[in-house]
Scaffold this active site. Structure first.
Site, PDB file in Angstrom:
ATOM      1  N   GLY A 119       6.595   3.197   4.661  1.00  0.00           N
ATOM      2  CA  GLY A 119       8.234   3.998   3.369  1.00  0.00           C
ATOM      3  C   GLY A 119       9.136   4.135   4.378  1.00  0.00           C
ATOM      4  O   GLY A 119       9.808   3.491   5.262  1.00  0.00           O
ATOM      5  N   GLY A 120       8.794   5.873   4.510  1.00  0.00           N
ATOM      6  CA  GLY A 120      10.172   6.275   5.035  1.00  0.00           C
ATOM      7  C   GLY A 120      10.317   5.951   6.609  1.00  0.00           C
ATOM      8  O   GLY A 120      11.653   5.720   6.901  1.00  0.00           O
ATOM      9  N   GLU A 150      -3.605   2.341   0.478  1.00  0.00           N
ATOM     10  CA  GLU A 150      -2.563   3.033   0.330  1.00  0.00           C
ATOM     11  C   GLU A 150      -2.823   4.923  -0.611  1.00  0.00           C
ATOM     12  O   GLU A 150      -3.040   4.186  -1.368  1.00  0.00           O
ATOM     13  CB  GLU A 150      -1.039   3.082  -0.132  1.00  0.00           C
ATOM     14  CG  GLU A 150      -0.565   1.610   0.299  1.00  0.00           C
ATOM     15  CD  GLU A 150       1.488   1.682   0.402  1.00  0.00           C
ATOM     16  OE1 GLU A 150       1.006   1.837   1.625  1.00  0.00           O
ATOM     17  OE2 GLU A 150       1.542   1.973  -0.579  1.00  0.00           O
ATOM     18  N   ASN A 184       8.506  -0.716   3.501  1.00  0.00           N
ATOM     19  CA  ASN A 184       8.330  -1.457   2.095  1.00  0.00           C
ATOM     20  C   ASN A 184       9.393  -0.252   2.149  1.00  0.00           C
ATOM     21  O   ASN A 184       9.355   1.097   2.284  1.00  0.00           O
ATOM     22  CB  ASN A 184       7.601  -0.960   1.300  1.00  0.00           C
ATOM     23  CG  ASN A 184       7.908  -0.359  -0.125  1.00  0.00           C
ATOM     24  OD1 ASN A 184       9.047  -0.858  -0.880  1.00  0.00           O
ATOM     25  ND2 ASN A 184       6.923   0.745  -0.756  1.00  0.00           N
ATOM     26  N   TRP A 185      10.864  -0.331   1.766  1.00  0.00           N
ATOM     27  CA  TRP A 185      12.569   0.324   1.996  1.00  0.00           C
ATOM     28  C   TRP A 185      12.494   1.054  -0.045  1.00  0.00           C
ATOM     29  O   TRP A 185      13.175   2.028   0.461  1.00  0.00           O
ATOM     30  CB  TRP A 185      13.254  -1.173   1.655  1.00  0.00           C
ATOM     31  CG  TRP A 185      14.024  -1.252   2.836  1.00  0.00           C
ATOM     32  CD1 TRP A 185      12.869  -1.198   4.331  1.00  0.00           C
ATOM     33  CD2 TRP A 185      15.061  -1.763   3.693  1.00  0.00           C
ATOM     34  NE1 TRP A 185      13.038  -1.702   5.450  1.00  0.00           N
ATOM     35  CE2 TRP A 185      14.188  -2.753   4.957  1.00  0.00           C
ATOM     36  CE3 TRP A 185      15.505  -2.528   3.295  1.00  0.00           C
ATOM     37  CZ2 TRP A 185      15.228  -3.411   5.553  1.00  0.00           C
ATOM     38  CZ3 TRP A 185      17.170  -3.126   4.058  1.00  0.00           C
ATOM     39  CH2 TRP A 185      16.651  -3.336   5.786  1.00  0.00           C
ATOM     40  N   LYS A 186      11.369   0.647  -0.826  1.00  0.00           N
ATOM     41  CA  LYS A 186      11.161   1.634  -2.222  1.00  0.00           C
ATOM     42  C   LYS A 186      13.215   1.986  -2.409  1.00  0.00           C
ATOM     43  O   LYS A 186      13.670   0.603  -2.414  1.00  0.00           O
ATOM     44  CB  LYS A 186      10.666   3.105  -2.002  1.00  0.00           C
ATOM     45  CG  LYS A 186       9.531   2.505  -1.235  1.00  0.00           C
ATOM     46  CD  LYS A 186       8.902   4.082  -1.844  1.00  0.00           C
ATOM     47  CE  LYS A 186       7.562   3.826  -1.463  1.00  0.00           C
ATOM     48  NZ  LYS A 186       6.291   4.933  -0.224  1.00  0.00           N
ATOM     49  N   GLU A 225       3.015   3.199  -7.266  1.00  0.00           N
ATOM     50  CA  GLU A 225       4.315   4.260  -7.335  1.00  0.00           C
ATOM     51  C   GLU A 225       4.744   3.166  -9.466  1.00  0.00           C
ATOM     52  O   GLU A 225       5.264   3.827  -9.746  1.00  0.00           O
ATOM     53  CB  GLU A 225       5.703   3.917  -6.838  1.00  0.00           C
ATOM     54  CG  GLU A 225       5.539   5.147  -5.462  1.00  0.00           C
ATOM     55  CD  GLU A 225       6.318   4.373  -4.145  1.00  0.00           C
ATOM     56  OE1 GLU A 225       7.463   3.858  -3.985  1.00  0.00           O
ATOM     57  OE2 GLU A 225       5.770   5.930  -3.156  1.00  0.00           O
ATOM     58  N   HIS A 240       2.022  -1.572  -6.384  1.00  0.00           N
ATOM     59  CA  HIS A 240       1.616  -0.451  -5.462  1.00  0.00           C
ATOM     60  C   HIS A 240       1.925   1.443  -6.278  1.00  0.00           C
ATOM     61  O   HIS A 240       2.047   1.413  -7.487  1.00  0.00           O
ATOM     62  CB  HIS A 240       3.889  -0.182  -5.039  1.00  0.00           C
ATOM     63  CG  HIS A 240       3.956   0.677  -4.201  1.00  0.00           C
ATOM     64  ND1 HIS A 240       3.740   2.400  -4.239  1.00  0.00           N
ATOM     65  CD2 HIS A 240       3.507   0.606  -2.497  1.00  0.00           C
ATOM     66  CE1 HIS A 240       4.008   3.153  -3.353  1.00  0.00           C
ATOM     67  NE2 HIS A 240       3.864   2.181  -2.241  1.00  0.00           N
ATOM     68  N   GLY A 245       4.712   8.945   1.160  1.00  0.00           N
ATOM     69  CA  GLY A 245       5.461  10.601   1.773  1.00  0.00           C
ATOM     70  C   GLY A 245       5.160  11.531   1.743  1.00  0.00           C
ATOM     71  O   GLY A 245       5.778  12.502   0.957  1.00  0.00           O
ATOM     72  N   SER A 291       2.016   7.792   5.081  1.00  0.00           N
ATOM     73  CA  SER A 291       2.937   8.480   6.361  1.00  0.00           C
ATOM     74  C   SER A 291       3.129   7.881   7.658  1.00  0.00           C
ATOM     75  O   SER A 291       2.424   8.740   8.677  1.00  0.00           O
ATOM     76  CB  SER A 291       2.573   9.902   6.344  1.00  0.00           C
ATOM     77  OG  SER A 291       2.225  10.850   4.995  1.00  0.00           O
TER      78      SER A 291
HETATM   79  P1  13P Z   1       5.664   6.431   2.902  1.00  0.00           P
HETATM   80  O1  13P Z   1       5.110   5.479   4.715  1.00  0.00           O
HETATM   81  O2  13P Z   1       6.679   6.861   3.207  1.00  0.00           O
HETATM   82  O3  13P Z   1       4.282   7.562   3.245  1.00  0.00           O
HETATM   83  O4  13P Z   1       5.162   5.492   2.107  1.00  0.00           O
HETATM   84  C1  13P Z   1       4.108   4.471   2.538  1.00  0.00           C
HETATM   85  C2  13P Z   1       4.448   3.251   1.272  1.00  0.00           C
HETATM   86  O5  13P Z   1       4.509   4.143   0.393  1.00  0.00           O
HETATM   87  C3  13P Z   1       4.984   1.967   1.729  1.00  0.00           C
HETATM   88  O6  13P Z   1       4.337   1.861   0.666  1.00  0.00           O
END
Ligand code: 13P
Length: 255
Positions: free
Chosen positions: A235-236, A168, A10-12, A98, A96, A174, A214
């Site tokens: 994500g990251g 999640e 997920n590149w956000k 977010e 998600h 994050g 994470s």
């Molecule tokens: P991180 O891997 O950056 O913690 O993000 C997880 C995430 O929200 C994937 O959708």
């Protein structure tokens, strides 16, 4: 194992189209021929079309990070399922945390999106998870149950096998704080038990439940070895090909 592991990035809100193309090309070069793990990248809307073209002929799948449930109309700034399909996207991340936190998405709205995605042959990656306050007050399983049941209302047994669930924990996203394998497996097993109640055992055993929060190459092997952890939503560590490729390899080794 009846569930093939899925590693999803997920590149956000990261990467221009040019940067996205570079990353997609690196991923395709490294793991584009992998068949024992499913691989998914979810760039921002602006890169879907170009990424889709670069992924053609590889085994890496394309997904979006959100969509609107209506087919078309006066919804400024929104994107429909058929628009996503025209970019060769086959998955869409929905619900998600977010989106829930910053854009006030609730279970009813997410449910409409899930149903619209399935109707348009898009596989939803449905995200659920508790906040730190909810975990500390002992409400984790209740929160996850409400989110899962709310989002899957009206989903048929036939459709359910196309759904991917991502657990999640919000406090792990994050933050560098990863859930322990026991914490994660407990919730994953609980989600599986809810899926059994909703769709029956045979279907529940086919639904993939990803862990997100994470996840990185150093903690992935232990998480991916758990019985009900069928992959990761990352994500990251998905923003750089080296770590993303290592996660794909960890999933291949864990199966
Ligand atoms: P991180 O891997 O950056 O913690 O993000 C997880 C995430 O929200 C994937 O959708």
């Amino acid at each position: 194992m009846i569930r093939k592991k899925l590693i999803a990035g997920n590149w956000k809100m990261n990467k221009t189209s040019a940067d996205a193309s570079t990353l997609v090309q690196e991923i395709v070069a490294e793991v584009g021929r992998v068949t024992d793990v499913d691989i998914l990248v979810c760039p921002p809307f602006t890169s879907l079309e170009s990424a889709g073209k670069l992924l053609e002929g590889s085994n890496v799948k394309l997904g979006a990070q959100n969509m609107h449930h209506e087919a078309s109309g006066a919804y400024t700034g929104e994107i429909s399922a058929s628009m996503l399909r025209s970019t060769f996207a086959t998955y869409v991340i929905l619900g998600h945390s977010e989106r829930r936190t910053y854009f006030a998405e609730n279970d009813k709205f997410i449910n409409q999106k899930v149903l619209a995605a399935l109707k348009n042959q898009l596989k939803p990656v449905l995200c659920v998870g508790e906040t730190l306050a909810e975990r500390e007050s002992g409400a984790t399983l209740k929160v996850v149950q409400t989110q899962l049941e709310g989002a899957l209302e009206g989903v048929s047994k036939e459709q359910a096998t196309s759904v991917v669930v991502a657990y999640e924990p919000v406090w792990a996203i994050g933050t560098g704080k990863v859930a322990t394998t026991e914490q994660a497996q407990e919730v994953h097993a609980f989600i599986r038990s809810l899926l059994v109640k909703l769709f029956g055992d045979a279907i529940a055993q086919k639904v993939r439940i990803l862990y997100g929060g994470s996840m990185k190459p150093s903690n992935a092997p232990e998480l991916l070895a758990q019985k009900d952890i069928d992959g990761g939503l990352i994500g990251g560590a998905s923003l750089e090909s080296r770590s993303f490729v290592e996660l794909v390899k960890a999933a291949a080794a864990a199966k």
